[in-house]
Design a protein around this motif. Structure first.
Motif, PDB file in Angstrom:
ATOM      1  N   ILE A  29       0.823   8.347  -8.092  1.00  0.00           N
ATOM      2  CA  ILE A  29      -0.697   8.722  -7.801  1.00  0.00           C
ATOM      3  C   ILE A  29      -1.467   8.109  -9.032  1.00  0.00           C
ATOM      4  O   ILE A  29      -1.892   6.626  -8.312  1.00  0.00           O
ATOM      5  N   ALA A  30      -1.471   8.748  -9.785  1.00  0.00           N
ATOM      6  CA  ALA A  30      -1.780   8.734 -10.714  1.00  0.00           C
ATOM      7  C   ALA A  30      -1.810   6.846 -11.383  1.00  0.00           C
ATOM      8  O   ALA A  30      -2.591   6.254 -11.617  1.00  0.00           O
ATOM      9  N   LEU A  31      -0.645   7.311 -11.493  1.00  0.00           N
ATOM     10  CA  LEU A  31      -0.110   5.504 -12.178  1.00  0.00           C
ATOM     11  C   LEU A  31      -0.436   4.345 -10.741  1.00  0.00           C
ATOM     12  O   LEU A  31      -1.005   3.587 -12.015  1.00  0.00           O
ATOM     13  N   ALA A  32      -0.054   4.899  -9.391  1.00  0.00           N
ATOM     14  CA  ALA A  32      -0.307   3.694  -9.164  1.00  0.00           C
ATOM     15  C   ALA A  32      -1.600   3.155  -8.993  1.00  0.00           C
ATOM     16  O   ALA A  32      -2.410   1.980  -9.038  1.00  0.00           O
ATOM     17  N   GLU A  33      -2.544   4.521  -9.257  1.00  0.00           N
ATOM     18  CA  GLU A  33      -4.385   4.565  -8.505  1.00  0.00           C
ATOM     19  C   GLU A  33      -4.849   3.096 -10.134  1.00  0.00           C
ATOM     20  O   GLU A  33      -5.640   2.933 -10.234  1.00  0.00           O
ATOM     21  N   LYS A  34      -4.168   3.576 -11.322  1.00  0.00           N
ATOM     22  CA  LYS A  34      -4.334   3.398 -13.071  1.00  0.00           C
ATOM     23  C   LYS A  34      -3.866   1.553 -12.584  1.00  0.00           C
ATOM     24  O   LYS A  34      -4.606   0.530 -13.194  1.00  0.00           O
ATOM     25  N   GLN A  35      -2.830   1.460 -11.766  1.00  0.00           N
ATOM     26  CA  GLN A  35      -2.443  -0.114 -11.725  1.00  0.00           C
ATOM     27  C   GLN A  35      -2.786  -0.858 -10.747  1.00  0.00           C
ATOM     28  O   GLN A  35      -3.140  -1.661 -10.493  1.00  0.00           O
ATOM     29  N   GLY A  36      -3.984  -0.430  -9.784  1.00  0.00           N
ATOM     30  CA  GLY A  36      -4.937  -0.169  -8.807  1.00  0.00           C
ATOM     31  C   GLY A  36      -3.869  -0.948  -7.937  1.00  0.00           C
ATOM     32  O   GLY A  36      -3.933  -1.808  -6.437  1.00  0.00           O
ATOM     33  N   ILE A  37      -3.142   0.068  -7.389  1.00  0.00           N
ATOM     34  CA  ILE A  37      -2.299  -0.025  -6.231  1.00  0.00           C
ATOM     35  C   ILE A  37      -2.906   1.006  -5.106  1.00  0.00           C
ATOM     36  O   ILE A  37      -3.464   2.231  -5.687  1.00  0.00           O
ATOM     37  N   SER A  38      -2.774   0.584  -3.403  1.00  0.00           N
ATOM     38  CA  SER A  38      -3.996   1.334  -3.117  1.00  0.00           C
ATOM     39  C   SER A  38      -3.090   2.262  -2.589  1.00  0.00           C
ATOM     40  O   SER A  38      -1.958   2.277  -2.529  1.00  0.00           O
ATOM     41  N   VAL A  39      -3.769   4.038  -3.045  1.00  0.00           N
ATOM     42  CA  VAL A  39      -3.148   5.089  -2.499  1.00  0.00           C
ATOM     43  C   VAL A  39      -3.310   5.525  -1.173  1.00  0.00           C
ATOM     44  O   VAL A  39      -4.725   5.754  -1.524  1.00  0.00           O
ATOM     45  N   GLU A  40      -2.885   5.523  -0.050  1.00  0.00           N
ATOM     46  CA  GLU A  40      -3.349   6.684   1.308  1.00  0.00           C
ATOM     47  C   GLU A  40      -2.565   7.648   1.512  1.00  0.00           C
ATOM     48  O   GLU A  40      -1.540   7.331   1.131  1.00  0.00           O
ATOM     49  N   MET A  41      -3.417   8.653   1.359  1.00  0.00           N
ATOM     50  CA  MET A  41      -3.192  10.536   1.529  1.00  0.00           C
ATOM     51  C   MET A  41      -3.660  10.684   3.010  1.00  0.00           C
ATOM     52  O   MET A  41      -4.360  10.744   3.704  1.00  0.00           O
ATOM     53  N   GLY A  42      -2.706  11.278   3.921  1.00  0.00           N
ATOM     54  CA  GLY A  42      -3.288  11.540   5.280  1.00  0.00           C
ATOM     55  C   GLY A  42      -1.963  12.399   6.054  1.00  0.00           C
ATOM     56  O   GLY A  42      -1.319  12.978   5.889  1.00  0.00           O
ATOM     57  N   ARG A  43      -2.390  12.104   7.367  1.00  0.00           N
ATOM     58  CA  ARG A  43      -1.433  13.412   8.052  1.00  0.00           C
ATOM     59  C   ARG A  43      -0.545  12.102   9.115  1.00  0.00           C
ATOM     60  O   ARG A  43      -1.168  10.748  10.005  1.00  0.00           O
ATOM     61  N   TYR A  44       0.680  12.231   8.961  1.00  0.00           N
ATOM     62  CA  TYR A  44       1.182  10.635   9.826  1.00  0.00           C
ATOM     63  C   TYR A  44       2.226  10.800  10.217  1.00  0.00           C
ATOM     64  O   TYR A  44       3.537  11.917   9.832  1.00  0.00           O
ATOM     65  N   PRO A  45       2.874  10.200  11.020  1.00  0.00           N
ATOM     66  CA  PRO A  45       4.574  10.482  11.624  1.00  0.00           C
ATOM     67  C   PRO A  45       5.564  10.133  11.041  1.00  0.00           C
ATOM     68  O   PRO A  45       5.114   8.553  10.533  1.00  0.00           O
ATOM     69  N   VAL A  46       6.626  10.259  11.446  1.00  0.00           N
ATOM     70  CA  VAL A  46       8.073  10.459  11.240  1.00  0.00           C
ATOM     71  C   VAL A  46       8.254   8.928  10.850  1.00  0.00           C
ATOM     72  O   VAL A  46       8.561   7.772  10.377  1.00  0.00           O
TER      73      VAL A  46
ATOM     74  N   LYS B  77       0.802  -1.226  -0.119  1.00  0.00           N
ATOM     75  CA  LYS B  77      -0.313  -0.289  -0.362  1.00  0.00           C
ATOM     76  C   LYS B  77       1.148   0.892  -0.267  1.00  0.00           C
ATOM     77  O   LYS B  77       2.151   1.059   0.653  1.00  0.00           O
ATOM     78  N   LEU B  78       0.450   2.362  -0.885  1.00  0.00           N
ATOM     79  CA  LEU B  78       1.247   3.206  -0.755  1.00  0.00           C
ATOM     80  C   LEU B  78       1.034   4.440  -0.693  1.00  0.00           C
ATOM     81  O   LEU B  78      -0.390   4.797  -0.477  1.00  0.00           O
ATOM     82  N   PHE B  79       1.380   5.408   0.738  1.00  0.00           N
ATOM     83  CA  PHE B  79       1.701   6.372   1.453  1.00  0.00           C
ATOM     84  C   PHE B  79       2.125   7.693   0.741  1.00  0.00           C
ATOM     85  O   PHE B  79       2.987   6.901   0.313  1.00  0.00           O
ATOM     86  N   THR B  80       1.325   8.818   0.977  1.00  0.00           N
ATOM     87  CA  THR B  80       2.269  10.247   0.776  1.00  0.00           C
ATOM     88  C   THR B  80       1.313  11.333   1.969  1.00  0.00           C
ATOM     89  O   THR B  80      -0.114  10.833   1.909  1.00  0.00           O
ATOM     90  N   PRO B  81       1.576  12.080   2.552  1.00  0.00           N
ATOM     91  CA  PRO B  81       0.953  13.250   3.157  1.00  0.00           C
ATOM     92  C   PRO B  81       0.381  13.533   2.505  1.00  0.00           C
ATOM     93  O   PRO B  81       0.386  14.245   0.919  1.00  0.00           O
ATOM     94  N   ASP B  82      -0.968  13.916   3.061  1.00  0.00           N
ATOM     95  CA  ASP B  82      -2.128  15.245   2.288  1.00  0.00           C
ATOM     96  C   ASP B  82      -1.549  16.639   2.208  1.00  0.00           C
ATOM     97  O   ASP B  82      -0.581  17.311   2.831  1.00  0.00           O
ATOM     98  N   LEU B  83      -2.675  17.514   1.221  1.00  0.00           N
ATOM     99  CA  LEU B  83      -1.439  18.655   0.858  1.00  0.00           C
ATOM    100  C   LEU B  83      -2.006  19.592   2.795  1.00  0.00           C
ATOM    101  O   LEU B  83      -1.379  20.859   2.357  1.00  0.00           O
ATOM    102  N   SER B  84      -3.376  19.398   3.576  1.00  0.00           N
ATOM    103  CA  SER B  84      -3.158  19.721   4.520  1.00  0.00           C
ATOM    104  C   SER B  84      -1.430  19.337   5.447  1.00  0.00           C
ATOM    105  O   SER B  84      -1.514  20.634   6.305  1.00  0.00           O
ATOM    106  N   CYS B  85      -0.923  19.388   5.380  1.00  0.00           N
ATOM    107  CA  CYS B  85       0.759  19.328   5.762  1.00  0.00           C
ATOM    108  C   CYS B  85       1.394  19.620   5.194  1.00  0.00           C
ATOM    109  O   CYS B  85       2.703  20.149   5.571  1.00  0.00           O
ATOM    110  N   GLY B  86       0.434  20.913   4.690  1.00  0.00           N
ATOM    111  CA  GLY B  86       2.149  21.623   3.893  1.00  0.00           C
ATOM    112  C   GLY B  86       2.562  21.213   2.570  1.00  0.00           C
ATOM    113  O   GLY B  86       3.710  22.261   2.476  1.00  0.00           O
ATOM    114  N   CYS B  87       2.896  20.372   2.303  1.00  0.00           N
ATOM    115  CA  CYS B  87       3.574  19.707   0.680  1.00  0.00           C
ATOM    116  C   CYS B  87       2.795  20.361   0.019  1.00  0.00           C
ATOM    117  O   CYS B  87       1.284  20.717  -0.832  1.00  0.00           O
ATOM    118  N   LEU B  88       3.924  20.429  -0.868  1.00  0.00           N
ATOM    119  CA  LEU B  88       3.220  21.009  -2.281  1.00  0.00           C
ATOM    120  C   LEU B  88       2.662  20.253  -3.522  1.00  0.00           C
ATOM    121  O   LEU B  88       3.337  18.810  -3.548  1.00  0.00           O
TER     122      LEU B  88
END
Length: 285
Positions: free
Chosen positions: A211-228, A191-202
């Motif tokens: 993200i689009a590539l992963a979703e096209k291939q059926g890879i689950s992508v989760e965006m949120g607020r995560y600890p290091v 499962k693929l993870f990345t911070p969401d835009l509420s975390c101040g990232c560009l």
């Protein structure tokens, strides 16, 4: 070296801008960085969609984007500078106005296109280092790719000049934001993870593509607020930007990762390289 300014190809030493440009005085300026692969400006449509939307936020009236005209400028800069491929910075500043904050629309922005040579380099692994300086919050609702770069510069001073390292910003709330000049992804249990835009990232263009590539291939992508700690516990980690592409992390703090030997990175990078010399937008995937 030839650059492009307001419709003209000009030697860099002959370029002049007014000290009353509000891009200089108040930071009212934007830029997109991208590169060409075999002469093709990868994801150019997506870069200009972001640039146009950001200009609207800054009340800058930009000319309507025309792909063919933009491509001609890029090709001419490559020709004039005798380059096959290059790094481009397409910079738009608000333009001249008297001293003082203004709420009126900027009708005559200054456009400067910078270029420098860049080879088709093979991805280089990097080590990640968590920065102590925190990512500042965006000036508005979301972070723009703007002239406001002091936070990045302070982070770079902390990191130093080691080319094989990338600094990782946390927010004031101690959640992951982004790299010094990149977005960050990690894979855990397929499962693929990345911070969401509420975390101040560009909202990076390569970030959007991956993200689009992963979703096209059926890879689950989760965006949120995560600890290091969540990212450091991952199976693979990668950072992305529009010049370096996809860059695998091989170490973060004391944790060792597979880097460019990781199965997920090798698959994603193969897909990236196949598309880099032909794709105009992630929508074409």
């Amino acid at each position: 070296m030839y650059l492009f300014i307001n419709g003209s190809f000009t030697k860099k030493e002959d370029i002049q801008i007014s000290p009353f440009d509000h891009g200089f005085m108040y930071g009212l300026g934007l830029f997109e960085t991208f590169r060409t692969y075999k002469g093709h400006p990868f994801l150019l449509d997506d870069h200009f969609q972001r640039l146009t939307e950001s200009a609207e936020t800054m009340n800058i009236n930009m000319p309507k984007y025309n792909r063919d005209e933009t491509k001609e400028i890029i090709e001419e800069l490559l020709r004039l500078n005798n380059m096959e491929d290059a790094y481009f910075r397409w910079n738009v500043s608000a333009g001249e106005r008297n001293i003082g904050l203004s709420t009126d629309q900027y009708e005559q922005p200054n456009t400067i296109i910078y270029v420098k040579p860049l080879s088709l380099a093979v991805n280089t692994e990097k080590k990640a280092r968590t920065l102590t300086i925190r990512r500042n919050s965006p000036e508005g609702e979301i972070r723009l790719k703007s002239h406001h770069y002091l936070n990045n510069i302070l982070g770079k001073r902390e990191l130093g000049d080691a080319p094989g390292e990338e600094g990782i910003f946390l927010t004031a709330e101690n959640v992951l934001s982004e790299g010094l000049v990149s977005n960050i992804f990690w894979l855990k249990n397929e499962k693929l993870f990345t911070p969401d835009l509420s975390c101040g990232c560009l909202n990076g263009i390569t970030r959007q593509f991956l993200i689009a590539l992963a979703e096209k291939q059926g890879i689950s992508v989760e965006m949120g607020r995560y600890p290091v700690e969540m990212a450091i516990d991952a199976d693979e980690v990668m950072v992305t930007n529009s010049v370096q592409g996809l860059v695998p992390i091989n170490q973060w703090e004391s944790k060792v990762f597979p880097g460019n030997k990781g199965n997920w990175f090798r698959w994603a990078n193969e897909q990236y390289q196949q598309q880099a010399s032909c794709l105009w937008s992630k929508q074409e995937l």
